[in-house]
Design a protein around this motif. Sequence first.
Motif, PDB file in Angstrom:
ATOM      1  N   GLU A  67      51.271  -1.692  29.203  1.00  0.00           N
ATOM      2  CA  GLU A  67      51.630  -3.052  29.206  1.00  0.00           C
ATOM      3  C   GLU A  67      51.337  -3.783  27.948  1.00  0.00           C
ATOM      4  OE1 GLU A  67      50.413  -3.833  33.912  1.00  0.00           O
ATOM      5  OE2 GLU A  67      49.118  -4.465  32.312  1.00  0.00           O
ATOM      6  N   ILE A  68      52.090  -4.974  27.589  1.00  0.00           N
ATOM      7  CA  ILE A  68      51.831  -5.590  26.351  1.00  0.00           C
ATOM      8  C   ILE A  68      50.722  -6.538  26.613  1.00  0.00           C
ATOM      9  CG2 ILE A  68      52.674  -7.178  24.659  1.00  0.00           C
ATOM     10  CD1 ILE A  68      55.631  -6.002  25.378  1.00  0.00           C
ATOM     11  N   SER A  69      49.856  -6.701  25.692  1.00  0.00           N
ATOM     12  CA  SER A  69      48.568  -7.650  25.877  1.00  0.00           C
ATOM     13  C   SER A  69      48.428  -7.932  24.472  1.00  0.00           C
ATOM     14  CB  SER A  69      47.546  -6.890  26.242  1.00  0.00           C
ATOM     15  OG  SER A  69      46.581  -7.579  26.381  1.00  0.00           O
ATOM     16  N   PHE A  70      47.351  -8.563  24.093  1.00  0.00           N
ATOM     17  CA  PHE A  70      46.926  -9.162  22.975  1.00  0.00           C
ATOM     18  C   PHE A  70      45.304  -9.035  22.592  1.00  0.00           C
ATOM     19  CE2 PHE A  70      46.808 -13.077  24.881  1.00  0.00           C
ATOM     20  CZ  PHE A  70      45.469 -13.828  24.309  1.00  0.00           C
ATOM     21  N   ARG A  71      45.058  -8.819  21.632  1.00  0.00           N
ATOM     22  CA  ARG A  71      43.523  -8.513  21.045  1.00  0.00           C
ATOM     23  C   ARG A  71      43.119  -9.660  19.953  1.00  0.00           C
ATOM     24  NH1 ARG A  71      42.544  -2.805  20.675  1.00  0.00           N
ATOM     25  NH2 ARG A  71      42.320  -2.902  22.785  1.00  0.00           N
ATOM     26  N   ILE A  72      42.016 -10.288  20.045  1.00  0.00           N
ATOM     27  CA  ILE A  72      41.621 -10.978  18.851  1.00  0.00           C
ATOM     28  C   ILE A  72      40.772 -10.429  18.099  1.00  0.00           C
ATOM     29  CG2 ILE A  72      40.569 -13.360  18.269  1.00  0.00           C
ATOM     30  CD1 ILE A  72      42.047 -14.286  20.552  1.00  0.00           C
ATOM     31  N   TYR A  73      40.823 -10.573  16.652  1.00  0.00           N
ATOM     32  CA  TYR A  73      39.980  -9.715  15.787  1.00  0.00           C
ATOM     33  C   TYR A  73      39.467 -10.991  14.983  1.00  0.00           C
ATOM     34  CZ  TYR A  73      41.713  -5.401  16.923  1.00  0.00           C
ATOM     35  OH  TYR A  73      42.275  -4.268  17.533  1.00  0.00           O
ATOM     36  N   ASP A  74      38.047 -11.153  14.815  1.00  0.00           N
ATOM     37  CA  ASP A  74      37.546 -12.286  13.985  1.00  0.00           C
ATOM     38  C   ASP A  74      36.334 -12.159  12.988  1.00  0.00           C
ATOM     39  OD1 ASP A  74      34.854 -13.577  15.044  1.00  0.00           O
ATOM     40  OD2 ASP A  74      36.021 -12.775  16.688  1.00  0.00           O
ATOM     41  N   LYS A  75      36.060 -12.939  11.974  1.00  0.00           N
ATOM     42  CA  LYS A  75      35.122 -12.515  11.009  1.00  0.00           C
ATOM     43  C   LYS A  75      33.660 -13.024  11.420  1.00  0.00           C
ATOM     44  CE  LYS A  75      36.645 -12.433   6.660  1.00  0.00           C
ATOM     45  NZ  LYS A  75      37.301 -13.039   5.344  1.00  0.00           N
ATOM     46  N   ASN A  76      33.570 -13.367  12.715  1.00  0.00           N
ATOM     47  CA  ASN A  76      32.298 -13.826  13.278  1.00  0.00           C
ATOM     48  C   ASN A  76      32.092 -15.376  12.425  1.00  0.00           C
ATOM     49  OD1 ASN A  76      32.090 -12.121  15.419  1.00  0.00           O
ATOM     50  ND2 ASN A  76      31.047 -10.837  13.905  1.00  0.00           N
ATOM     51  N   GLU A  82      34.993 -22.620  19.364  1.00  0.00           N
ATOM     52  CA  GLU A  82      36.561 -22.021  18.616  1.00  0.00           C
ATOM     53  C   GLU A  82      36.764 -20.916  19.150  1.00  0.00           C
ATOM     54  OE1 GLU A  82      34.249 -24.426  14.870  1.00  0.00           O
ATOM     55  OE2 GLU A  82      33.946 -22.405  15.115  1.00  0.00           O
ATOM     56  N   LYS A  83      36.385 -19.936  19.566  1.00  0.00           N
ATOM     57  CA  LYS A  83      36.923 -18.663  19.808  1.00  0.00           C
ATOM     58  C   LYS A  83      37.686 -18.946  21.168  1.00  0.00           C
ATOM     59  CE  LYS A  83      33.575 -15.633  17.736  1.00  0.00           C
ATOM     60  NZ  LYS A  83      32.618 -14.444  18.184  1.00  0.00           N
ATOM     61  N   ARG A  84      37.176 -19.832  22.104  1.00  0.00           N
ATOM     62  CA  ARG A  84      37.834 -19.923  23.323  1.00  0.00           C
ATOM     63  C   ARG A  84      38.931 -20.832  23.036  1.00  0.00           C
ATOM     64  NH1 ARG A  84      32.735 -20.546  25.245  1.00  0.00           N
ATOM     65  NH2 ARG A  84      32.887 -22.883  25.060  1.00  0.00           N
ATOM     66  N   ASN A  85      38.967 -21.844  21.780  1.00  0.00           N
ATOM     67  CA  ASN A  85      40.227 -22.430  21.784  1.00  0.00           C
ATOM     68  C   ASN A  85      41.243 -21.615  20.938  1.00  0.00           C
ATOM     69  OD1 ASN A  85      39.127 -24.736  22.801  1.00  0.00           O
ATOM     70  ND2 ASN A  85      38.407 -25.569  20.517  1.00  0.00           N
ATOM     71  N   PHE A  86      40.990 -20.572  20.103  1.00  0.00           N
ATOM     72  CA  PHE A  86      41.852 -19.882  19.695  1.00  0.00           C
ATOM     73  C   PHE A  86      42.548 -18.940  20.659  1.00  0.00           C
ATOM     74  CE2 PHE A  86      42.883 -15.973  16.731  1.00  0.00           C
ATOM     75  CZ  PHE A  86      43.908 -16.436  16.473  1.00  0.00           C
ATOM     76  N   PHE A  87      41.459 -18.338  21.572  1.00  0.00           N
ATOM     77  CA  PHE A  87      42.167 -17.308  22.445  1.00  0.00           C
ATOM     78  C   PHE A  87      43.126 -18.331  23.360  1.00  0.00           C
ATOM     79  CE2 PHE A  87      42.211 -15.596  26.841  1.00  0.00           C
ATOM     80  CZ  PHE A  87      42.292 -14.086  26.587  1.00  0.00           C
ATOM     81  N   SER A  88      43.043 -19.562  23.856  1.00  0.00           N
ATOM     82  CA  SER A  88      43.893 -20.424  24.627  1.00  0.00           C
ATOM     83  C   SER A  88      45.301 -20.496  23.945  1.00  0.00           C
ATOM     84  CB  SER A  88      43.298 -21.561  25.153  1.00  0.00           C
ATOM     85  OG  SER A  88      41.821 -21.465  25.916  1.00  0.00           O
ATOM     86  N   ARG A  89      44.971 -20.723  22.608  1.00  0.00           N
ATOM     87  CA  ARG A  89      46.391 -20.945  21.669  1.00  0.00           C
ATOM     88  C   ARG A  89      47.257 -19.815  21.722  1.00  0.00           C
ATOM     89  NH1 ARG A  89      47.877 -24.661  17.716  1.00  0.00           N
ATOM     90  NH2 ARG A  89      46.621 -26.110  18.756  1.00  0.00           N
ATOM     91  N   ALA A  90      46.362 -18.468  21.377  1.00  0.00           N
ATOM     92  CA  ALA A  90      47.012 -17.304  21.372  1.00  0.00           C
ATOM     93  C   ALA A  90      47.549 -16.833  22.697  1.00  0.00           C
ATOM     94  CB  ALA A  90      45.917 -16.077  20.925  1.00  0.00           C
ATOM     95  N   GLU A  91      46.865 -17.073  23.850  1.00  0.00           N
ATOM     96  CA  GLU A  91      47.416 -16.812  25.152  1.00  0.00           C
ATOM     97  C   GLU A  91      48.724 -17.710  25.281  1.00  0.00           C
ATOM     98  OE1 GLU A  91      45.287 -15.976  29.221  1.00  0.00           O
ATOM     99  OE2 GLU A  91      44.761 -18.003  28.549  1.00  0.00           O
ATOM    100  N   ARG A  92      48.828 -19.097  25.221  1.00  0.00           N
ATOM    101  CA  ARG A  92      49.909 -19.909  25.381  1.00  0.00           C
ATOM    102  C   ARG A  92      51.115 -19.301  24.492  1.00  0.00           C
ATOM    103  NH1 ARG A  92      47.024 -23.886  25.175  1.00  0.00           N
ATOM    104  NH2 ARG A  92      47.095 -24.695  23.148  1.00  0.00           N
ATOM    105  N   TYR A  93      50.736 -19.054  23.494  1.00  0.00           N
ATOM    106  CA  TYR A  93      52.032 -18.542  22.249  1.00  0.00           C
ATOM    107  C   TYR A  93      52.562 -17.377  22.859  1.00  0.00           C
ATOM    108  CZ  TYR A  93      54.336 -17.179  17.938  1.00  0.00           C
ATOM    109  OH  TYR A  93      55.167 -17.074  16.896  1.00  0.00           O
TER     110      TYR A  93
END
Length: 122
Positions: A67-76, A82-93
């Motif tokens: 199934e299509i999903s997504f993963r987030i990679y970050d430089k810590n 901020e991570k939750r906000n980015f995850f929410s934005r990515a999920e909406r997109y």
Amino acid sequence: METITQHQKQFQYAEAYISDMLMLKNIFLETQNLKKADQNFGLPFLLAKNGNQIVAFASLIVNEKDEISFRIYDKNRMTETEKRNFFSRAERYFKNNNTPNFKDPEQLKSSINSMISWLNPE
């Protein structure tokens, strides 16, 4: 009385473009401790920037269930909020995009393979 203003760093979100891929590859290699990009790199679609610097990106992947999903990679460099906000934005997109890479696992696999071949020239 003196007022001290504190500026909170504000992340900007942007679609990932082909011109961003080498920087995203470097983030991926650094965070995964790899020498070459692999299928887990996926197909980046959204990134978080702090000024001119990319600090995280969201990438489409095909998971174990095919199934299509997504993963987030970050430089810590992001707080948990901020991570939750980015995850929410990515999920909406992710949910609102109807292009083939977001809906057809076979198309996404093909796109990821093309991206990996391009990023890892022999």
